[in-house]
Design an enzyme around this catalytic site. Structure first.
Site, short mmCIF file in Angstrom:
data_model
loop_
_atom_site.label_atom_id
_atom_site.label_comp_id
_atom_site.label_asym_id
_atom_site.label_seq_id
_atom_site.Cartn_x
_atom_site.Cartn_y
_atom_site.Cartn_z
N TYR A 126 -97.38 -72.52 1.86
CA TYR A 126 -96.02 -72.30 2.36
C TYR A 126 -95.15 -73.52 2.04
O TYR A 126 -94.04 -73.40 1.53
CB TYR A 126 -96.09 -72.04 3.86
N SER B 157 -87.25 -74.31 4.46
CA SER B 157 -87.84 -74.72 5.74
C SER B 157 -87.96 -76.24 5.74
O SER B 157 -88.04 -76.86 4.67
CB SER B 157 -89.22 -74.09 5.89
N1 LIG Z 1 -89.04 -68.52 12.18
C1 LIG Z 1 -89.03 -69.81 11.91
O1 LIG Z 1 -89.30 -70.66 12.79
C2 LIG Z 1 -88.67 -70.28 10.53
C3 LIG Z 1 -88.53 -71.67 10.32
C4 LIG Z 1 -88.22 -72.12 9.03
C5 LIG Z 1 -88.00 -71.22 8.01
N2 LIG Z 1 -88.14 -69.89 8.25
C6 LIG Z 1 -87.91 -68.97 7.11
O2 LIG Z 1 -86.96 -67.99 7.49
C7 LIG Z 1 -87.20 -66.79 6.75
C8 LIG Z 1 -87.29 -65.60 7.71
O3 LIG Z 1 -88.42 -65.80 8.52
P1 LIG Z 1 -88.66 -65.07 9.92
O4 LIG Z 1 -89.02 -66.13 10.89
O5 LIG Z 1 -87.55 -64.14 10.22
O6 LIG Z 1 -90.02 -64.30 9.56
P2 LIG Z 1 -90.52 -62.81 9.90
O7 LIG Z 1 -90.04 -62.39 11.22
O8 LIG Z 1 -91.97 -62.85 9.63
O9 LIG Z 1 -89.77 -61.94 8.80
C9 LIG Z 1 -90.09 -62.07 7.44
C10 LIG Z 1 -89.28 -61.08 6.65
O10 LIG Z 1 -89.70 -61.17 5.27
C11 LIG Z 1 -90.02 -59.85 4.81
N3 LIG Z 1 -91.08 -59.88 3.79
C12 LIG Z 1 -92.29 -60.51 3.87
N4 LIG Z 1 -93.01 -60.26 2.76
C13 LIG Z 1 -92.24 -59.46 1.96
C14 LIG Z 1 -92.44 -58.85 0.70
N5 LIG Z 1 -93.59 -59.00 0.00
N6 LIG Z 1 -91.45 -58.10 0.19
C15 LIG Z 1 -90.29 -57.91 0.87
N7 LIG Z 1 -90.05 -58.47 2.07
C16 LIG Z 1 -91.01 -59.23 2.62
C17 LIG Z 1 -90.50 -59.12 6.06
O11 LIG Z 1 -90.34 -57.72 5.93
P3 LIG Z 1 -91.52 -56.67 5.70
O12 LIG Z 1 -92.73 -57.15 6.43
O13 LIG Z 1 -90.93 -55.41 6.23
O14 LIG Z 1 -91.72 -56.64 4.23
C18 LIG Z 1 -89.52 -59.65 7.11
O15 LIG Z 1 -88.32 -58.91 7.07
C19 LIG Z 1 -88.50 -67.02 5.97
O16 LIG Z 1 -88.21 -67.37 4.64
C20 LIG Z 1 -89.14 -68.19 6.68
O17 LIG Z 1 -89.98 -68.94 5.85
C21 LIG Z 1 -88.48 -69.40 9.47
#
Ligand SMILES: NC(=O)c1ccc[n+]([C@@H]2O[C@H](COP(=O)([O-])OP(=O)(O)OC[C@H]3O[C@@H](n4cnc5c(N)ncnc54)[C@H](OP(=O)(O)O)[C@@H]3O)[C@@H](O)[C@H]2O)c1
Length: 265
Positions: free
Chosen positions: A150, A137
């Protein structure tokens, strides 16, 4: 033979968009997350696009369970071409109000699980001349107030990837890290339902998916996915971190992060 790609965090958000983006490209996908229904839903959508997807429900933050996960993966496939560390959690909070469980949950999911799973699957990755791709990120490039755990986890992921990329240059395994800014339409920022800070904007999740694909098939690299050019600001921040702090505050990032603390909503 089809290439097997493991995608963590495939039950929703960016991980689901990524699975759908990769579906028509001829990979065998294995999706990992805790929520079985979410994974099954991703699998159904992938199959609608003629792709293959195996759901592997697992809690990546569970202590000492990753060796067992490695065994499960080996039961499913003999080669791992791509390991995409996408699962992640964030939690906006005053630093001192974090419980010990919050600290461990965030660091285990975002940092320790990617490192440990890569170590466990390294022989498979080396055999296939594969790729390790971590979704970090911009919060790992410039620390974000009220999201310090984070930021620590993502900063760690960026430097771990950078070190491994250099160390393993001649191993055949390519190591990449992707640093998205705010992502719209789905995922953790979108789910917070707050407008992005002025001047920063948002990017579509497909841009992250495209970057992952490039990293899977190209050389090891660091990529930023953001709505505008951000590297000059990051360079300024390297030279003068206090100026960087002022710019981030002026952009409204600190105010936005404070509003995202659960008790502030
Ligand atoms: N969205 C943004 O603006 C943004 C920006 C920068 C970086 N990111 C990064 O992109 C990645 C995806 O984020 P997202 O926005 O798609 O978030 P999200 O919608 O909250 O999805 C997070 C994913 O991680 C899984 N997860 C969380 N805890 C887990 C655990 N203990 N074991 C296994 N799986 C787990 C969740 O599945 P379950 O809950 O089913 O376990 C879900 O599939 C992350 O690494 C985030 O930091 C996102």
């Amino acid at each position: 033979m089809k290439k097997t790609i493991i995608i963590t965090g495939a039950s929703r958000g960016i991980g689901r968009v990524l699975s759908l983006y990769l579906a028509p490209k001829g990979y065998d996908l294995i999706g990992i997350a805790r929520n079985r229904e979410g994974l099954e839903e991703t699998g159904n959508l992938v199959r609608e696009k003629e792709g293959t997807f195996v759901a592997l429900p697992w809690d990546l933050s569970a202590e000492d369970s990753l060796e067992k996960l490695g065994e499960k993966i080996r039961d499913l496939t003999s080669t791992v071409y791509g390991l995409v560390h996408n699962a992640g959690v964030e939690y906006y909070q005053h630093f001192e109000n974090n419980e010990p469980e919050d600290v461990m949950r965030i660091l285990r999911t975002n940092l320790l699980a990617p490192i440990e799973l890569t170590r466990i699957l390294w022989p498979e990755l080396e055999r296939s001349g594969g790729a390790v791709v971590s979704i970090a990120s911009l919060a790992g490039k410039k620390g974000v107030a009220y999201n310090s755990l984070y930021s620590a986890s993502k900063g760690g992921l960026i430097l771990w990837s950078e070190a491994l990329r250099q160390e393993k240059r001649s191993s055949g395994v390519r190591v990449s890290v992707i640093c998205p800014g705010y992502i719209r339409d789905t995922g953790m920022f979108h789910n917070g339902r707050m407008p992005p800070p002025r001047l920063l904007g948002t990017s579509p999740p497909e841009k992250v998916a495209e970057a992952v694909w490039q990293a899977l098939e190209g050389p090891g690299m660091e990529m930023i996915v953001n709505s505008g050019p951000i590297r000059p600001l990051l360079a300024l921040n390297q030279l003068w971190p206090a100026l960087g702090d002022r710019i981030v505050r002026w952009f409204g990032v600190v105010d936005l992060s404070r509003k995202r603390i659960p008790s502030a909503q």
